[in-house]
Write a protein that holds these residues in place. Structure first.
Motif, PDB file in Angstrom:
ATOM      1  N   GLN A  66       0.826  -1.206   0.000  1.00 11.90           N
ATOM      2  CA  GLN A  66       0.000   0.000   0.000  1.00 11.90           C
ATOM      3  C   GLN A  66       0.866   1.263   0.000  1.00 11.90           C
ATOM      4  N   VAL A  67       1.955   1.229   0.738  1.00  8.88           N
ATOM      5  CA  VAL A  67       2.877   2.370   0.740  1.00  8.88           C
ATOM      6  C   VAL A  67       3.414   2.587  -0.670  1.00  8.88           C
ATOM      7  N   ARG A  68       3.771   1.511  -1.346  1.00  4.06           N
ATOM      8  CA  ARG A  68       4.253   1.615  -2.727  1.00  4.06           C
ATOM      9  C   ARG A  68       3.177   2.207  -3.639  1.00  4.06           C
ATOM     10  N   HIS A  69       1.929   1.792  -3.457  1.00  3.78           N
ATOM     11  CA  HIS A  69       0.835   2.343  -4.263  1.00  3.78           C
ATOM     12  C   HIS A  69       0.734   3.857  -4.084  1.00  3.78           C
ATOM     13  N   VAL A  70       0.944   4.326  -2.861  1.00  4.59           N
ATOM     14  CA  VAL A  70       0.912   5.769  -2.610  1.00  4.59           C
ATOM     15  C   VAL A  70       2.098   6.441  -3.288  1.00  4.59           C
ATOM     16  N   LEU A  71       3.279   5.854  -3.153  1.00  3.97           N
ATOM     17  CA  LEU A  71       4.492   6.475  -3.705  1.00  3.97           C
ATOM     18  C   LEU A  71       4.457   6.579  -5.224  1.00  3.97           C
ATOM     19  N   VAL A  72       3.850   5.591  -5.888  1.00  2.37           N
ATOM     20  CA  VAL A  72       3.757   5.643  -7.349  1.00  2.37           C
ATOM     21  C   VAL A  72       2.450   6.294  -7.796  1.00  2.37           C
ATOM     22  N   PRO A  75      -3.734   5.401  -9.066  1.00  2.00           N
ATOM     23  CA  PRO A  75      -5.059   5.999  -8.892  1.00  2.00           C
ATOM     24  C   PRO A  75      -6.159   5.008  -8.505  1.00  2.00           C
ATOM     25  N   ASP A  76      -6.012   3.752  -8.858  1.00  2.00           N
ATOM     26  CA  ASP A  76      -7.076   2.780  -8.576  1.00  2.00           C
ATOM     27  C   ASP A  76      -6.954   2.137  -7.200  1.00  2.00           C
ATOM     28  N   SER A  77      -6.005   2.592  -6.402  1.00  2.00           N
ATOM     29  CA  SER A  77      -5.837   2.007  -5.067  1.00  2.00           C
ATOM     30  C   SER A  77      -6.605   2.827  -4.037  1.00  2.00           C
ATOM     31  N   HIS A  78      -6.874   2.208  -2.915  1.00  2.00           N
ATOM     32  CA  HIS A  78      -7.570   2.853  -1.804  1.00  2.00           C
ATOM     33  C   HIS A  78      -6.758   2.656  -0.534  1.00  2.00           C
ATOM     34  N   PRO A  79      -5.569   3.274  -0.459  1.00  2.48           N
ATOM     35  CA  PRO A  79      -4.682   3.002   0.666  1.00  2.48           C
ATOM     36  C   PRO A  79      -5.255   3.415   2.012  1.00  2.48           C
ATOM     37  N   GLY A  80      -6.061   4.452   2.046  1.00  2.00           N
ATOM     38  CA  GLY A  80      -6.646   4.879   3.319  1.00  2.00           C
ATOM     39  C   GLY A  80      -7.483   3.782   3.947  1.00  2.00           C
ATOM     40  N   VAL A  81      -8.251   3.114   3.126  1.00  3.38           N
ATOM     41  CA  VAL A  81      -9.102   2.034   3.598  1.00  3.38           C
ATOM     42  C   VAL A  81      -8.264   0.815   3.958  1.00  3.38           C
ATOM     43  N   VAL A  82      -7.425   0.399   3.040  1.00  2.59           N
ATOM     44  CA  VAL A  82      -6.651  -0.830   3.232  1.00  2.59           C
ATOM     45  C   VAL A  82      -5.675  -0.684   4.394  1.00  2.59           C
ATOM     46  N   ILE A  83      -4.974   0.439   4.462  1.00  2.27           N
ATOM     47  CA  ILE A  83      -4.012   0.637   5.547  1.00  2.27           C
ATOM     48  C   ILE A  83      -4.725   0.650   6.890  1.00  2.27           C
ATOM     49  N   LEU A 162      -0.050   7.703   3.970  1.00  4.21           N
ATOM     50  CA  LEU A 162      -1.419   8.217   3.967  1.00  4.21           C
ATOM     51  C   LEU A 162      -1.450   9.730   4.064  1.00  4.21           C
ATOM     52  N   THR A 163      -0.632  10.283   4.931  1.00  4.50           N
ATOM     53  CA  THR A 163      -0.566  11.727   5.080  1.00  4.50           C
ATOM     54  C   THR A 163      -0.136  12.383   3.771  1.00  4.50           C
TER      55      THR A 163
END
Length: 182
Positions: A66-72, A75-83, A162-163
């Motif tokens: 999830q951190v990687r999804h944020v760094l790259v 757009p189709d990820s939902h890190p706030g929810v998953v994290i 997330l921040t």
């Protein structure tokens, strides 16, 4: 689904994702209180350590993903929810480990129930340390140090990601709003 479409959801479309997320979090809590954790601990130490290690590793890998999804900026990820859900899961993994360890005489002082274990996990995560429950044995201390280290490394990285994601979203919305694109 575009960002604009996602933001425009109303009615059932807006409520459904929250129900799913809440259901997953509730299922995690229910599993913690209903799973037969009494079969772990001193009766089956190898199985206990293997289950703990596998679960903790899986949560860490998923958090890093999830951190990687944020760094790259995927757009189709939902890190706030998953994290958020992974943090709930990691708290319960540590709680289960503490509860199982407490079955071994001399490992903990003051930890007798699953609620005690959950309480100790949250107090340790928050770095409050009231002192009413203390790890006395070497295994309990190792898991406590592991939780503190895990929190510093994985949970801090996840919270930072997330921040960053939220800040970037606010900046983008502000820039769009400033150009009359509302």
């Amino acid at each position: 689904m575009t960002q604009e479409t996602r933001g425009a959801r109303t009615g059932w479309g807006a409520v459904r994702p929250w129900l799913v997320r809440t259901g997953i979090a509730a299922a995690t809590v229910a599993a913690y209180f209903l799973l037969p954790l009494d079969h772990l601990g001193p009766q089956r130490p190898v199985l206990s350590w293997v289950v703990f290690t596998v679960l903790l590793t899986a949560v860490a890998v998923l958090l890093l993903r999830q951190v990687r999804h944020v760094l790259v900026d995927r757009p189709d990820s939902h890190p706030g929810v998953v994290i958020s859900l992974l943090i709930v899961l990691s708290v319960h993994v540590f709680s289960a480990a503490y509860y199982s360890l407490a079955k071994q005489p001399g490992e903990f002082s003051g930890l007798r129930t699953r609620v005690d274990a959950l309480y100790f996990t949250v107090v340790t995560l928050a770095t409050v340390g009231y002192g009413d429950i203390t790890p006395r044995g070497q295994a309990a201390r190792v898991v406590t140090v592991l939780q503190i280290t895990y929190s510093f490394v994985f949970l801090t990285a996840a919270a930072t990601a997330l921040t960053t994601r939220m800040r970037d979203m606010v900046v983008r919305r502000t820039e769009r709003g400033g150009r009359g694109g509302r």
